[in-house]
Scaffold this motif. Structure first.
Motif, PDB file in Angstrom:
ATOM      1  N   ILE A 128     -15.523  59.072 -11.575  1.00  0.00           N
ATOM      2  CA  ILE A 128     -16.185  58.198 -11.999  1.00  0.00           C
ATOM      3  C   ILE A 128     -15.770  56.699 -11.960  1.00  0.00           C
ATOM      4  CG2 ILE A 128     -17.237  57.528 -14.362  1.00  0.00           C
ATOM      5  CD1 ILE A 128     -16.705  60.262 -15.456  1.00  0.00           C
ATOM      6  N   ILE A 129     -16.750  55.744 -11.566  1.00  0.00           N
ATOM      7  CA  ILE A 129     -16.504  54.430 -11.478  1.00  0.00           C
ATOM      8  C   ILE A 129     -16.907  53.869 -12.756  1.00  0.00           C
ATOM      9  CG2 ILE A 129     -17.225  52.127 -10.304  1.00  0.00           C
ATOM     10  CD1 ILE A 129     -17.762  53.973  -7.682  1.00  0.00           C
ATOM     11  N   MET A 130     -16.152  53.546 -13.642  1.00  0.00           N
ATOM     12  CA  MET A 130     -16.548  53.020 -14.942  1.00  0.00           C
ATOM     13  C   MET A 130     -16.770  51.505 -15.021  1.00  0.00           C
ATOM     14  SD  MET A 130     -13.157  54.939 -16.775  1.00  0.00           S
ATOM     15  CE  MET A 130     -11.901  53.965 -16.076  1.00  0.00           C
ATOM     16  N   ASP A 131     -18.091  51.397 -14.823  1.00  0.00           N
ATOM     17  CA  ASP A 131     -18.523  49.847 -14.866  1.00  0.00           C
ATOM     18  C   ASP A 131     -19.360  49.565 -15.791  1.00  0.00           C
ATOM     19  OD1 ASP A 131     -18.861  47.442 -13.442  1.00  0.00           O
ATOM     20  OD2 ASP A 131     -20.554  48.079 -12.454  1.00  0.00           O
ATOM     21  N   GLY A 132     -19.308  48.093 -16.335  1.00  0.00           N
ATOM     22  CA  GLY A 132     -20.391  47.647 -17.265  1.00  0.00           C
ATOM     23  C   GLY A 132     -19.542  47.167 -18.494  1.00  0.00           C
ATOM     24  N   ASN A 133     -18.300  47.397 -18.456  1.00  0.00           N
ATOM     25  CA  ASN A 133     -17.537  46.735 -19.684  1.00  0.00           C
ATOM     26  C   ASN A 133     -17.925  45.392 -20.206  1.00  0.00           C
ATOM     27  OD1 ASN A 133     -16.101  49.379 -20.086  1.00  0.00           O
ATOM     28  ND2 ASN A 133     -14.513  48.692 -18.968  1.00  0.00           N
ATOM     29  N   ASN A 134     -17.779  44.456 -19.195  1.00  0.00           N
ATOM     30  CA  ASN A 134     -17.881  43.097 -19.460  1.00  0.00           C
ATOM     31  C   ASN A 134     -19.465  43.000 -20.022  1.00  0.00           C
ATOM     32  OD1 ASN A 134     -15.594  41.804 -19.206  1.00  0.00           O
ATOM     33  ND2 ASN A 134     -15.836  41.646 -16.893  1.00  0.00           N
ATOM     34  N   VAL A 185     -19.769  59.495  -9.721  1.00  0.00           N
ATOM     35  CA  VAL A 185     -20.710  59.035 -10.900  1.00  0.00           C
ATOM     36  C   VAL A 185     -20.417  57.626 -11.014  1.00  0.00           C
ATOM     37  CG1 VAL A 185     -21.465  59.002 -13.372  1.00  0.00           C
ATOM     38  CG2 VAL A 185     -20.673  61.167 -12.176  1.00  0.00           C
ATOM     39  N   ARG A 186     -21.436  56.626 -11.027  1.00  0.00           N
ATOM     40  CA  ARG A 186     -21.347  55.236 -11.424  1.00  0.00           C
ATOM     41  C   ARG A 186     -21.966  54.827 -12.379  1.00  0.00           C
ATOM     42  NH1 ARG A 186     -19.662  50.356  -7.746  1.00  0.00           N
ATOM     43  NH2 ARG A 186     -19.809  48.722  -9.388  1.00  0.00           N
ATOM     44  N   THR A 187     -21.542  54.421 -13.414  1.00  0.00           N
ATOM     45  CA  THR A 187     -22.355  53.822 -14.382  1.00  0.00           C
ATOM     46  C   THR A 187     -22.561  52.356 -14.331  1.00  0.00           C
ATOM     47  OG1 THR A 187     -20.256  53.234 -15.935  1.00  0.00           O
ATOM     48  CG2 THR A 187     -21.069  55.290 -16.071  1.00  0.00           C
ATOM     49  N   GLY A 188     -23.392  51.569 -15.186  1.00  0.00           N
ATOM     50  CA  GLY A 188     -23.527  49.959 -15.291  1.00  0.00           C
ATOM     51  C   GLY A 188     -24.676  49.730 -14.107  1.00  0.00           C
ATOM     52  N   GLY A 189     -25.162  50.655 -13.545  1.00  0.00           N
ATOM     53  CA  GLY A 189     -26.619  50.343 -13.028  1.00  0.00           C
ATOM     54  C   GLY A 189     -26.403  49.656 -11.452  1.00  0.00           C
ATOM     55  N   ASP A 190     -25.425  49.643 -10.883  1.00  0.00           N
ATOM     56  CA  ASP A 190     -25.408  49.368  -9.458  1.00  0.00           C
ATOM     57  C   ASP A 190     -25.084  50.288  -8.492  1.00  0.00           C
ATOM     58  OD1 ASP A 190     -25.224  46.457  -9.880  1.00  0.00           O
ATOM     59  OD2 ASP A 190     -22.983  46.550 -10.274  1.00  0.00           O
ATOM     60  N   TYR A 191     -25.674  50.426  -7.304  1.00  0.00           N
ATOM     61  CA  TYR A 191     -25.801  51.558  -6.419  1.00  0.00           C
ATOM     62  C   TYR A 191     -24.833  51.373  -5.186  1.00  0.00           C
ATOM     63  CZ  TYR A 191     -30.009  52.833  -9.118  1.00  0.00           C
ATOM     64  OH  TYR A 191     -30.918  53.019  -9.894  1.00  0.00           O
ATOM     65  N   ARG A 192     -23.717  51.462  -5.603  1.00  0.00           N
ATOM     66  CA  ARG A 192     -22.638  51.399  -4.627  1.00  0.00           C
ATOM     67  C   ARG A 192     -21.271  51.973  -5.048  1.00  0.00           C
ATOM     68  NH1 ARG A 192     -23.564  45.922  -6.206  1.00  0.00           N
ATOM     69  NH2 ARG A 192     -21.964  45.246  -7.661  1.00  0.00           N
ATOM     70  N   ILE A 193     -20.543  52.437  -3.828  1.00  0.00           N
ATOM     71  CA  ILE A 193     -19.394  53.088  -4.311  1.00  0.00           C
ATOM     72  C   ILE A 193     -18.129  52.268  -4.461  1.00  0.00           C
ATOM     73  CG2 ILE A 193     -20.453  55.501  -3.780  1.00  0.00           C
ATOM     74  CD1 ILE A 193     -18.633  55.122  -1.228  1.00  0.00           C
ATOM     75  N   SER A 194     -18.276  51.014  -4.062  1.00  0.00           N
ATOM     76  CA  SER A 194     -17.223  50.046  -4.331  1.00  0.00           C
ATOM     77  C   SER A 194     -15.721  50.362  -3.782  1.00  0.00           C
ATOM     78  CB  SER A 194     -17.367  49.559  -5.955  1.00  0.00           C
ATOM     79  OG  SER A 194     -18.251  48.968  -6.049  1.00  0.00           O
ATOM     80  N   ASN A 195     -15.609  50.933  -2.526  1.00  0.00           N
ATOM     81  CA  ASN A 195     -14.445  51.312  -1.955  1.00  0.00           C
ATOM     82  C   ASN A 195     -13.566  52.163  -2.916  1.00  0.00           C
ATOM     83  OD1 ASN A 195     -12.232  50.663  -0.085  1.00  0.00           O
ATOM     84  ND2 ASN A 195     -11.397  49.171  -1.324  1.00  0.00           N
ATOM     85  N   PHE A 196     -14.236  53.132  -3.301  1.00  0.00           N
ATOM     86  CA  PHE A 196     -13.590  54.168  -4.201  1.00  0.00           C
ATOM     87  C   PHE A 196     -13.673  55.441  -3.427  1.00  0.00           C
ATOM     88  CE2 PHE A 196     -13.906  56.834  -8.340  1.00  0.00           C
ATOM     89  CZ  PHE A 196     -12.499  56.863  -8.524  1.00  0.00           C
ATOM     90  N   LEU A 197     -12.376  56.110  -3.205  1.00  0.00           N
ATOM     91  CA  LEU A 197     -12.235  57.325  -2.756  1.00  0.00           C
ATOM     92  C   LEU A 197     -12.980  57.676  -1.503  1.00  0.00           C
ATOM     93  CD1 LEU A 197     -12.081  59.507  -6.067  1.00  0.00           C
ATOM     94  CD2 LEU A 197     -10.133  58.846  -4.759  1.00  0.00           C
ATOM     95  N   LEU A 198     -13.097  56.570  -0.559  1.00  0.00           N
ATOM     96  CA  LEU A 198     -14.088  56.887   0.634  1.00  0.00           C
ATOM     97  C   LEU A 198     -13.818  58.235   1.250  1.00  0.00           C
ATOM     98  CD1 LEU A 198     -13.778  53.315   1.863  1.00  0.00           C
ATOM     99  CD2 LEU A 198     -15.441  54.131   0.628  1.00  0.00           C
ATOM    100  N   TRP A 199     -12.712  58.492   1.679  1.00  0.00           N
ATOM    101  CA  TRP A 199     -12.273  59.524   2.145  1.00  0.00           C
ATOM    102  C   TRP A 199     -12.480  61.046   1.567  1.00  0.00           C
ATOM    103  CZ3 TRP A 199     -10.474  60.252   7.275  1.00  0.00           C
ATOM    104  CH2 TRP A 199      -9.963  61.557   7.773  1.00  0.00           C
ATOM    105  N   GLN A 200     -11.967  60.974   0.300  1.00  0.00           N
ATOM    106  CA  GLN A 200     -12.156  62.154  -0.507  1.00  0.00           C
ATOM    107  C   GLN A 200     -13.637  62.590  -1.165  1.00  0.00           C
ATOM    108  OE1 GLN A 200     -10.245  59.470  -0.994  1.00  0.00           O
ATOM    109  NE2 GLN A 200      -8.370  60.106  -1.366  1.00  0.00           N
ATOM    110  N   ALA A 201     -14.555  61.579  -1.120  1.00  0.00           N
ATOM    111  CA  ALA A 201     -15.876  61.728  -1.479  1.00  0.00           C
ATOM    112  C   ALA A 201     -17.037  61.620  -0.422  1.00  0.00           C
ATOM    113  CB  ALA A 201     -16.259  60.542  -2.601  1.00  0.00           C
TER     114      ALA A 201
END
Length: 252
Positions: free
Chosen positions: A18-24, A188-204
């Protein structure tokens, strides 16, 4: 909380990231004080962890602080480091209660010695727990991960333990972070953006992707339960045709 009745154990994802986005944005929308959105986000993790261990998820990996997050304002970085330390301390009773193994991935060299020691202590104290593995990515980036894995192979070649001709995807995959757990099934990415932001590129590489406009502090177990239900309906082909997948399923 019980697993949704429609989901059979055979179609549960083994590994959710999970990319936990949207806190700010949550903090601004709710007119909270500076940094309070991150605090709200920290509190959102607990019910999700409990839900995942309850339904039988093997690994839950959450993106707490990326390699790129070091570029944020120093005051925000300092707050995030404080929150990470308090999160680890607060999670320990929950790890013991639910027998969850706690692990961390990322470039620890950039973290304070105190935080590194706290992370190592948490890992050691929960190392034998087997109900689920909770992975927190801190100072992590997918590109860093792959480069670091390549460096490990280069050292093996340099020492004479590995021939360059023997390097392949499998060898590289053995050196990336989390090589010993199942690959990511659901990202899973929360916060409404449609990108994976350099997260677990190999594993995912073959993960099913889920995006939601829900800001992370508002993300609740019911929403991920709906995603898991949708995951169960998706056909995962891994390069094969639909006909091949159906034939294989019928033969089992």
């Amino acid at each position: 909380m019980s697993s949704p009745a429609a989901i059979a154990p055979t179609v549960l994802p083994h590994h959710i990231a999970i990319i936990m986005d949207g806190n700010n944005r949550y903090g601004k929308a709710n007119k909270l004080g500076k940094g309070q959105g991150h605090i709200a986000g920290k509190n959102a993790l607990d019910p999700l962890v409990e839900y995942c261990v309850d339904v039988g998820i093997e690994v839950l990996t959450v993106f707490a602080f990326s390699s790129e997050n070091w570029q944020r304002p120093p005051s925000e970085v300092a707050l995030l480091m404080q929150l990470l330390a308090s999160t680890i301390n607060e999670q320990m009773p929950r790890m013991h209660k639910y027998r969850i193994r706690l692990r961390f991935i990322g470039d620890r060299s950039q973290l304070s010695e105190e935080l590194q020691a706290l992370m190592l202590d948490a890992e050691q104290k929960t190392a034998n727990f087997e109900a689920m593995t909770l992975v927190i990515a801190i100072s992590y980036g997918g590109q860093w991960d792959i480069a670091h894995a390549a460096k490990q192979l280069a050292h093996q070649v340099q020492s004479g333990d590995l021939n360059p001709e023997d390097i392949n995807a499998e060898r590289l995959g053995e050196q990336v972070q989390l090589a010993d757990v199942p690959a990511v099934d659901m990202l899973v990415r929360t916060g409404g953006d449609y990108r994976i932001s350099n997260f677990l590129l190999w594993q995912a590489a073959y993960a099913e992707l889920f995006f939601t406009p829900t800001l992370w502090p508002d993300f609740v177990p019911q929403e991920i339960a709906s995603m898991i239900a949708e995951f169960a309906q998706r056909q995962r082909r891994f390069g094969k045709t639909s006909e091949q997948v159906v034939t294989e399923q019928q033969s089992h």
